[in-house]
Design a protein around this motif. Sequence first.
Motif, short mmCIF file in Angstrom:
data_model
loop_
_atom_site.label_atom_id
_atom_site.label_comp_id
_atom_site.label_asym_id
_atom_site.label_seq_id
_atom_site.Cartn_x
_atom_site.Cartn_y
_atom_site.Cartn_z
N UNK A 113 0.86 -1.18 0.00
CA UNK A 113 0.00 0.00 0.00
C UNK A 113 0.90 1.23 0.00
N UNK A 114 0.78 2.07 -1.03
CA UNK A 114 1.63 3.26 -1.14
C UNK A 114 0.77 4.50 -0.91
N UNK A 115 1.23 5.35 0.00
CA UNK A 115 0.55 6.62 0.25
C UNK A 115 1.42 7.77 -0.25
N UNK A 116 0.77 8.79 -0.81
CA UNK A 116 1.45 9.99 -1.29
C UNK A 116 0.99 11.17 -0.47
N UNK A 117 1.93 12.07 -0.12
CA UNK A 117 1.65 13.14 0.82
C UNK A 117 1.91 14.50 0.18
#
Length: 416
Positions: A113-117
């Motif tokens: 799971x990749x999150x971008x901020x």
Amino acid sequence: MRFPKGWRVAAAVVAALLGAGAVAAVGYRVLAPAEVETVARAGYPPAVTPTVGVVGRLSAAPLIVDGRLRVYAAARQVYADQPADRGYRAAPYWSYRRWPARLSGVVADGTTVVSRWSDGKLVALDARTGRVAWRADDVEPGVLPEPRRTYAAAVWEPSGLSVARTPTGRTVLVVAGPGQLSAYDLVDGHRLWRVDRERGCLGAAGTTADGEVLGLTKCDGPETVEFRDAVTGAVRARWRPPDASETFVMTPLGCRQGRSGCRGLRISEGAGSGRGWLVGAGGPQAAPGLDGVDTALDGERAVGTSAGVVTGRSARTGAELWRRADLGPVRIIAVEPGRVHLLTEQRELVTLDPSTGAERSRSALTIGHDGIDWQPGQAYATGGYVAVERAREGAVPDDDDQAYFLVPEPVLLVAT
């Protein structure tokens, strides 16, 4: 005993300094950049086979991961609960928070799971434990619309995030930002390549089923579609539709999830119908079966709705393969490999086999006392699950959340 006046002044100064120091320490702990990783304490849940029908209602949009977890987004948090077919949102199985950055989008593939901020940071989590697998620094995503409270756009169609699966079995994360396009190995976060251009002239629309990066450029002339190698970033082909205007709208179709693994696209001058194309080896091929705006793609089969009739056609030739005139007025709300999901006026979810038109399942989208006086908002489908937002009848995109959503828990999760 009385202290001299000078001693009293000195003591007051020291006390004030100590107080200010304590306030500063508390303020730093509260406001300083922070990262909180709360890993799973229970074992990884088994995959489930849910009973067909409404599973439950949720206050946030779920991203189904590995058929076992539901992943959600919030302003400064990405978190998961389980099992996937739970009827309500449960205590987090794992959670990851950052401060003061805001969450921009989430994409998942397999158990990553990749999150971008908002500060450009990319953080990959192992879905099985919630532990950070890798971090990377990328370009800031730019200004995005204020998300609704369900955060559906952030998890179902995250801006600038897509995944390519190459023919050699490699999985690549593709990230687009203002004037920049970059790619990372999904396993370890190693940057594979980056392209920097003038802001506004380069963008990515997604990835193809053949593992290419599907982009749109207007840097040195009229708008052009680019196909890049996902591993090297090299441009394999540049293409413009015949008789296209200087600028056009490109809509990916037949995608595995979000804008990842797409098999077709529609080119239009703006809102409304356009020309359909299949993408793959040999470059884009005309697909007249995809020309209608109310048409979805599964493989090379196009499914469309018109005047109460659902029709399956060959995307490549437009030849009719099957038709259903027994469903009444319907609309396509989501498509996944092997399933096309339609919503009837009676708020039934009907799932058809795109190759034959045969009905796979049918469910009444009712729960509790919510009723059926609602219109669908955003929707999502994967692994036999469908999630759909319920908006009030007559609600428009400019309405605030209170006026837009039907109930405090507006998302229905359905097993098909």
